[in-house]
Scaffold this active site. Structure first.
Site, short mmCIF file in Angstrom:
data_model
loop_
_atom_site.label_atom_id
_atom_site.label_comp_id
_atom_site.label_asym_id
_atom_site.label_seq_id
_atom_site.Cartn_x
_atom_site.Cartn_y
_atom_site.Cartn_z
N GLY B 10 -3.66 7.67 1.30
CA GLY B 10 -3.39 6.67 0.27
C GLY B 10 -3.91 7.14 -1.08
O GLY B 10 -5.04 7.60 -1.18
N GLY B 11 -3.07 7.02 -2.08
CA GLY B 11 -3.43 7.45 -3.42
C GLY B 11 -3.32 6.33 -4.42
O GLY B 11 -2.87 6.52 -5.53
N GLY B 12 -3.76 5.13 -4.02
CA GLY B 12 -3.93 4.04 -5.00
C GLY B 12 -5.31 4.19 -5.62
O GLY B 12 -5.93 5.26 -5.56
N GLY B 15 -8.03 5.33 -2.95
CA GLY B 15 -7.91 6.70 -2.48
C GLY B 15 -8.22 7.70 -3.57
O GLY B 15 -8.92 8.70 -3.35
N ARG B 298 -7.39 -19.35 -6.69
CA ARG B 298 -5.99 -19.22 -6.32
C ARG B 298 -5.55 -20.11 -5.18
O ARG B 298 -4.47 -20.69 -5.21
CB ARG B 298 -5.72 -17.76 -5.93
CG ARG B 298 -5.82 -16.91 -7.12
CD ARG B 298 -5.47 -15.50 -6.84
NE ARG B 298 -5.48 -14.80 -8.10
CZ ARG B 298 -5.37 -13.50 -8.24
NH1 ARG B 298 -5.27 -12.75 -7.17
NH2 ARG B 298 -5.37 -12.96 -9.42
N GLU B 404 -7.91 -2.22 -0.57
CA GLU B 404 -7.41 -3.50 -0.04
C GLU B 404 -7.49 -3.55 1.48
O GLU B 404 -7.65 -4.62 2.06
CB GLU B 404 -5.97 -3.76 -0.52
CG GLU B 404 -5.47 -5.13 -0.07
CD GLU B 404 -4.19 -5.59 -0.77
OE1 GLU B 404 -3.88 -5.09 -1.86
OE2 GLU B 404 -3.51 -6.47 -0.19
N ARG B 414 -9.78 -14.19 -2.35
CA ARG B 414 -10.21 -13.24 -3.36
C ARG B 414 -10.09 -13.85 -4.75
O ARG B 414 -9.10 -14.51 -5.06
CB ARG B 414 -9.34 -11.98 -3.30
CG ARG B 414 -9.58 -11.05 -4.47
CD ARG B 414 -8.78 -9.79 -4.34
NE ARG B 414 -7.37 -9.96 -4.54
CZ ARG B 414 -6.75 -9.84 -5.72
NH1 ARG B 414 -7.43 -9.57 -6.82
NH2 ARG B 414 -5.45 -9.99 -5.82
N LEU B 420 -9.21 -4.75 -7.99
CA LEU B 420 -9.24 -3.43 -8.62
C LEU B 420 -10.67 -2.92 -8.60
O LEU B 420 -10.94 -1.75 -8.36
CB LEU B 420 -8.71 -3.53 -10.05
CG LEU B 420 -7.28 -4.05 -10.18
CD1 LEU B 420 -6.85 -4.10 -11.64
CD2 LEU B 420 -6.31 -3.19 -9.38
C1 LIG Z 1 1.67 -7.64 -8.50
C2 LIG Z 1 0.20 -7.49 -8.24
C3 LIG Z 1 -0.72 -7.66 -9.26
C4 LIG Z 1 -2.08 -7.50 -9.04
N1 LIG Z 1 -2.96 -7.68 -10.07
C5 LIG Z 1 -4.28 -7.51 -9.85
C6 LIG Z 1 -5.22 -7.64 -10.91
O1 LIG Z 1 -4.87 -7.93 -12.04
N2 LIG Z 1 -6.52 -7.45 -10.65
C7 LIG Z 1 -6.97 -7.13 -9.40
O2 LIG Z 1 -8.16 -6.93 -9.24
N3 LIG Z 1 -6.09 -6.97 -8.39
C8 LIG Z 1 -4.77 -7.15 -8.57
N4 LIG Z 1 -3.90 -7.00 -7.53
C9 LIG Z 1 -4.36 -6.49 -6.25
C10 LIG Z 1 -4.52 -4.98 -6.34
O3 LIG Z 1 -3.51 -4.44 -7.15
C11 LIG Z 1 -4.43 -4.26 -5.01
O4 LIG Z 1 -5.22 -4.92 -4.08
C12 LIG Z 1 -4.93 -2.84 -5.15
O5 LIG Z 1 -4.22 -2.16 -6.15
C13 LIG Z 1 -4.84 -2.07 -3.86
O6 LIG Z 1 -5.19 -0.73 -4.10
P1 LIG Z 1 -5.39 0.31 -2.93
O7 LIG Z 1 -5.95 1.53 -3.54
O8 LIG Z 1 -6.17 -0.32 -1.83
O9 LIG Z 1 -3.96 0.58 -2.33
P2 LIG Z 1 -2.51 0.80 -3.01
O10 LIG Z 1 -2.56 0.95 -4.46
O11 LIG Z 1 -1.64 -0.21 -2.41
O12 LIG Z 1 -2.11 2.22 -2.46
C14 LIG Z 1 -1.84 2.45 -1.12
C15 LIG Z 1 -1.60 3.91 -0.94
O13 LIG Z 1 -1.49 4.19 0.45
C16 LIG Z 1 -0.34 4.96 0.69
N5 LIG Z 1 0.12 4.66 2.05
C17 LIG Z 1 0.36 3.45 2.61
N6 LIG Z 1 0.78 3.60 3.88
C18 LIG Z 1 0.78 4.92 4.13
C19 LIG Z 1 1.14 5.71 5.25
N7 LIG Z 1 1.58 5.18 6.40
N8 LIG Z 1 1.05 7.06 5.14
C20 LIG Z 1 0.63 7.64 3.98
N9 LIG Z 1 0.28 6.93 2.90
C21 LIG Z 1 0.36 5.60 2.97
C22 LIG Z 1 0.62 4.59 -0.40
O14 LIG Z 1 1.56 5.63 -0.63
C23 LIG Z 1 -0.33 4.43 -1.58
O15 LIG Z 1 -0.60 5.67 -2.17
C24 LIG Z 1 -2.53 -7.18 -7.75
C25 LIG Z 1 -1.61 -7.01 -6.72
C26 LIG Z 1 -0.26 -7.20 -6.94
C27 LIG Z 1 0.68 -7.12 -5.81
#
Ligand SMILES: Cc1cc2nc3c(=O)[nH]c(=O)nc-3n(C[C@H](O)[C@H](O)[C@H](O)COP(=O)(O)OP(=O)(O)OC[C@H]3O[C@@H](n4cnc5c(N)ncnc54)[C@H](O)[C@@H]3O)c2cc1C
Ligand code: SF4
Ligand code: SF4
Ligand code: FES
Lengths: 283, 655
Positions: B10-12, B15, B298, B404, B414, B420
């Protein structure tokens, strides 16, 4: 569709013509699908429908069409394709609007400036390679706590913020006459790593593109990013650099994020000239 | 020993922050992602990221209060030490992101500007217009690219994580992945695997999530023996714009900047909203929650909007549920500067200018508080021990969960702009612990017997073959997904009832059985999206069951989990004495309920039965004792008074 609508026929449909290709090096071909109309559709929901029922307009079962998408709100840059002749994001291409412009039919093609992987999926690796070439990052000392960053005026922020919206979608590159397509294939005795290396070296010699030029301006304007200005300007005047831009301004017209690309290019051009002259006198 | 490597799935934000910090520590990192990391779902986050700041401090704020708001907002369902540590790191994280070049909005003097978000009374939220997630993600993407150039990071983009590789001691020694272009399946030996794969909104069909948020990576770990916690806590965001393919979020920042939620007092008033005079508008959040107004947490805002439309019939439109979110009283220039990004989304997708016409919005599934169960290493003063490999590790040694998909921070609900933060915190905080974990290992994964990896690759290849060879004409995976989404949305969102949950469980089990007969429309070996989707669908069922079972079992109301049958009563007594007696009974019931339910749900997958087994774990509430969450309850003041008397009395009894 519009006709059908007026006549109030039971099943409103429209056609989607898609330029398909099974894989690199294979011949492309057009395929026609008939999709039932629903309100509020966009091109992604059309493709989802086709994926669920991959059958052509004349009733032939086919493999589902491949395409890229993720955010569905025009911020991730995945879903670039050529829709009714115009390069844009598929998720924000609303069916109602498309049918207003061009009743009965929507035409989808992959971006032509990138090698096709399959159908509407293209390989945009070259676009990311350019970000490496222009050192598109702030070279901080490290990730330990060192207090706040440099203060910035609202004005500075308002200048940087739009530039940092580039989502690497590649629309500008599709539109740019100077950004010619290159397609490399892995040699029989070439390892994947060697192939990636050769790709990177090839890309580095070719035009880096307006998106990367704009990133140079972004990072050279940042209070800390600025420290590496001359490295970035080196990249701009190297082979494949800004001198290749013919100033056609096609790029700015298609950028879905309204990035002021031509302003960036003009600024980068001036900075590059000064930089080149300075280098000239230094040696 | 051969060189060790860490695999980040995962590269959010989670990651990438882990990858960059690990690289800084000199560790070699692989990053695997379905999409190029720059296109990860984090890019969608709009509103901002929380921390207390020098300015809020002067208004009485502190890290402790941020911590307190987070556990109170989460209804006390989180172990407190990780939350405390996160809140204390928050100001440092914002400073770091600032140094990395994030274009946060500025005050006139040049400081980082802040806005107010839900569930707090302080203006804590730093933001970059209404595209904060995008800006944060890009800053991290840039740093990781820098490490890629330096040779410390290798990216595997367009790869699907198929599962962890466990040795016979149950230690994670790497993983198996599939190249989504060539469809090659291969193993990646790794001395630790970090799952940072984000949420699972796609279980609900349409949500505010991106299409890659299938929960597949998490489900594959779950099915391999990792525990999953608090699955039933799914956040439904109060304000989203319904669409055919996605429910597009209208960030809480719209209300943070002064947006007001209302409906016409006359049901389905046909007038243009701007022609409806103030006196004929019902600002129901402001009326019902005078203190927090439009910025109640929320779960509460969502239930109120739901209630207004479903129970009171005050939806703005006839055939469709929605209420107004109104920004039209705010100057256009200010809107563009602070909310431009989301207003453009509305305009682009709805064809209406929200600066002129109130937006129409309705709640949508948004965030999973639940996720992989992870451990933590508590210090004596209730924080986390730094550089401890116990932090963020799942029950499978060597397998970690960040972002997440880590259940740890948000409890039953939350707070906005805390996710974030938790994502970036996870990456930065986990890395030094991983360094210690790596140095404790006697052998590198690269030296583990090849057979370990080969057998896992063969198993995955066999699974794939089985899918591809299914006879044509079977079930359609896309239609099954749609049905799954409908079942989940009906039973396990805003209002939950046991009979409905029981039906939903049965339906999901039936769908899972039908999914075993899914046929592929594409049986090829090149960019086969049909295969990848079908496999992700199959992996949705274990998580869907976990959510439903957890929700069915939990007979109480807590945060996002609301069962009207078990709601705590308002005080209705006529005399003060009656009300006081009610308040007393209320507090007793609250106390008893906590003894029974203030516990994390922990799910384990039972592969043979293909079902979920639940158990419950006590929550560490040693820093802030649980107290009633009373937003908007009739009699709240009295209950609070009685509760405080009890607490004081209890403290007096402690020697
Ligand atoms: C529309 C929206 C607005 C939001 N606004 C806010 C905000 O203002 N403030 C706040 O704090 N939070 C906010 N959130 C929540 C927040 O954005 C997310 O919880 C957070 O970005 C998740 O980040 P992450 O790094 O955990 O995963 P993500 O950013 O979801 O990244 C997941 C990564 O895992 C990879 N992946 C997934 N499954 C696989 C697999 N099987 N194999 C390989 N790779 C995989 C994907 O390619 C991706 O790179 C918002 C959410 C949404 C939906
Ligand atoms: S202005 Fe330069 S970069 Fe833009 S389209 Fe023209 S040639 Fe290409
Ligand atoms: S500059 Fe615009 S068109 Fe070009 S890649 Fe960036 S966002 Fe896309
Ligand atoms: S799907 Fe992200 S830009 Fe279209």
């Amino acid at each position: 569709m519009a006709e059908n609508h007026r006549e109030g026929e039971a099943a409103k449909t429209f056609d989607v013509r898609i330029l398909r290709q099974a894989g690199p090096g294979q011949a492309s071909y057009w395929e026609r699908h008939r999709v039932s109309y629903e309100p509020d559709m966009n091109v992604i929901s059309v493709l989802q429908k086709i994926a669920a029922h991959p059958r052509t307009a004349d009733g032939q079962d086919v493999t589902p069409v491949a395409w890229d998408c993720n955010c569905l709100e025009e911020v991730c840059g995945s879903c670039t394709m050529v829709i009714n002749g115009r390069v844009r994001q598929a998720c924000s291409a609303l069916v109602d609007r498309l049918l207003e412009q061009h009743p009965d039919e929507i035409e989808l093609r992959p971006a032509s400036t990138f090698p096709v992987v399959r159908d509407l999926v293209v390989d945009r690796g070259r676009l990311f390679q350019a970000l490496k070439k222009v050192t598109a990052w702030v070279a901080v000392d490290g990730y330990y706590d060192r207090g706040e960053g440099p203060p910035q005026s609202q004005e500075e922020q308002e200048q940087l913020y739009p530039l940092s919206h580039c989502m690497s979608c590649g629309c500008c590159l599709e539109a740019c006459p100077q950004y010619a397509r290159v397609e490399l294939t892995r040699g029989v005795d070439e390892s994947p790593e060697e192939f990636v290396q050769r790709q990177a070296e090839t890309y580095d010699r070719l035009f880096l593109g307006p998106h990367a030029i704009s990133q140079v301006i972004l990072f050279n304007s940042h209070p800390t990013g600025r420290h590496m200005s001359s490295l970035r300007l080196d990249a701009l005047i190297a082979e494949g650099g800004i001198q290749l831009c013919g100033n056609a301004q096609n790029c700015v017209a298609v950028c879905p994020k309204d990035i002021p690309l031509t302003t960036s290019i003009a600024r980068a051009g001036r900075a590059a000239t000064v930089h080149a002259l300075r280098k000239w006198f230094d040696v | 020993m051969a060189r060790q490597r860490v695999m980040v799935v995962g590269g959010g934000l989670a990651g990438l922050s882990a990858a960059m910090k690990l690289a800084e520590l000199g560790i070699d990192v692989d990053v695997m992602s379905l999409t190029p990391v720059k296109r990860s779902h984090s890019v969608c986050a709009q509103g901002g990221i929380n921390s207390c700041s020098d300015q809020t401090r002067q208004a009485g704020d502190s890290e402790w209060k941020h911590f307190d708001d987070t556990v109170y907002g989460g209804d006390f369902l989180q172990h407190q030490p990780p939350v405390k540590e996160m809140a204390y790191w928050a100001p440092k994280i914002i400073n770091l992101m600032d140094r990395l070049g994030v274009t946060f909005n500025r005050t006139t003097e040049g400081f980082i500007d802040r806005r107010r978000f839900g569930g707090t009374l302080y203006k804590r939220t730093a933001f970059a217009g209404a595209t904060t997630g995008q800006q944060l993600l890009y800053a991290l993407d840039e740093q990781v690219r820098r490490w890629e150039v330096a040779g410390k990071v290798r990216k595997y983009e367009h790869w699907d994580f198929l599962g962890p590789v466990l040795d016979n001691h149950g230690v994670c020694r790497g993983c198996v992945g599939q190249d989504l272009v060539s469809m090659e399946i291969r193993a990646f030996p790794a001395d630790a695997v970090l799952i940072a794969s984000g949420g699972c909104g796609l279980l609900y069909g349409r949500s505010t999530n991106s299409v890659m948020c299938t929960g597949s990576a998490v489900s594959r770990c779950f099915q391999a023996g990792a525990k999953y916690a608090n699955g039933e806590f799914i956040q439904v965001h109060p304000t989203a714009v319904p669409g055919a393919d996605k429910l597009r979020l209208m960030s809480e920042s719209a209300r943070g900047e002064g947006g007001r939620v209302w409906v016409p007092r006359t049901p389905q008033d046909p007038r243009n909203p701007r022609d409806i005079p103030e006196s004929e508008r019902y600002y129901f959040l402001e009326e019902r929650y005078p203190q927090y107004g439009n910025l109640v947490p929320r779960d509460i805002a969502t239930r109120e909007i739901f209630d207004i439309c479903i129970n009171e019939g005050l939806s703005v439109e006839k055939g469709r549920q929605c209420v107004y979110l109104d920004l039209t009283h705010i100057p256009r220039q200010e809107l563009d500067r602070k909310l431009g990004g989301i207003l453009e989304i509305y305009e682009k997708f709805q064809g209406v200018d929200p600066r002129v016409t109130p937006m129409k919005i309705f709640p949508a599934v948004h965030y999973s508080m639940g996720g992989l169960w992870v451990d933590y290493d508590r210090t004596a003063d209730g924080g986390l021990r730094s550089a401890s490999p116990t932090n963020m590790v799942t029950n499978l040694p060597g397998l970690y969960a960040l972002g997440e998909c880590n259940y740890q921070y948000h409890g039953a609900n939350r707070l906005g702009a805390n996710s974030l933060l938790s994502c970036i915190f996870d990456g930065l905080f986990a890395a030094p612990g991983l360094e210690v974990w790596l140095s404790s290992r006697a052998t590198a994964a690269a030296e583990a017997p090849a057979s370990l990896f080969e057998s896992e690759v063969r198993r995955q290849q066999a699974c794939q073959q089985e899918l591809i060879r299914r006879p044509a004409g079977g079930e359609n995976p896309y239609l099954l997904h749609q049905t799954l989404g409908e079942v989940m949305t009906k039973a396990a969102t805003v209002v939950r009832r046991n009979p409905q949950l029981r039906d939903a469980l049965r339906e999901v089990e039936e769908l899972a059985a039908r999914a075993k007969r899914c046929a592929l429309a594409d049986t090829g070996q090149w960019t086969n999206q049909n295969l990848v989707f079908t496999r992700a669908l199959l992996d949705m069922f274990p998580l869907a069951q976990t959510i439903l079972r957890g929700a069915l079992a939990r007979d109480e109301c807590r945060g996002a989990h609301y069962k009207p049958e078990f709601a705590m009563p308002h005080l209705t007594g006529e005399t003060t004495a009656q009300r006081r007696a009610e308040a007393d009974a209320w507090c007793t019931r609250f106390d008893e309920n906590n003894r029974r339910w203030l516990k994390s749900t922990v799910a384990v997958w039972q592969p043979r039965e293909e079902s979920v087994q639940l158990s419950y774990e006590d929550v560490d509430t040693s820093l802030i004792p649980p107290r009633p969450r009373l937003y908007g309850l009739v009699g709240a003041a009295l209950i609070e008074e009685v509760w405080n008397q009890r607490v004081t009395a209890q403290l007096a009894r402690v020697p």
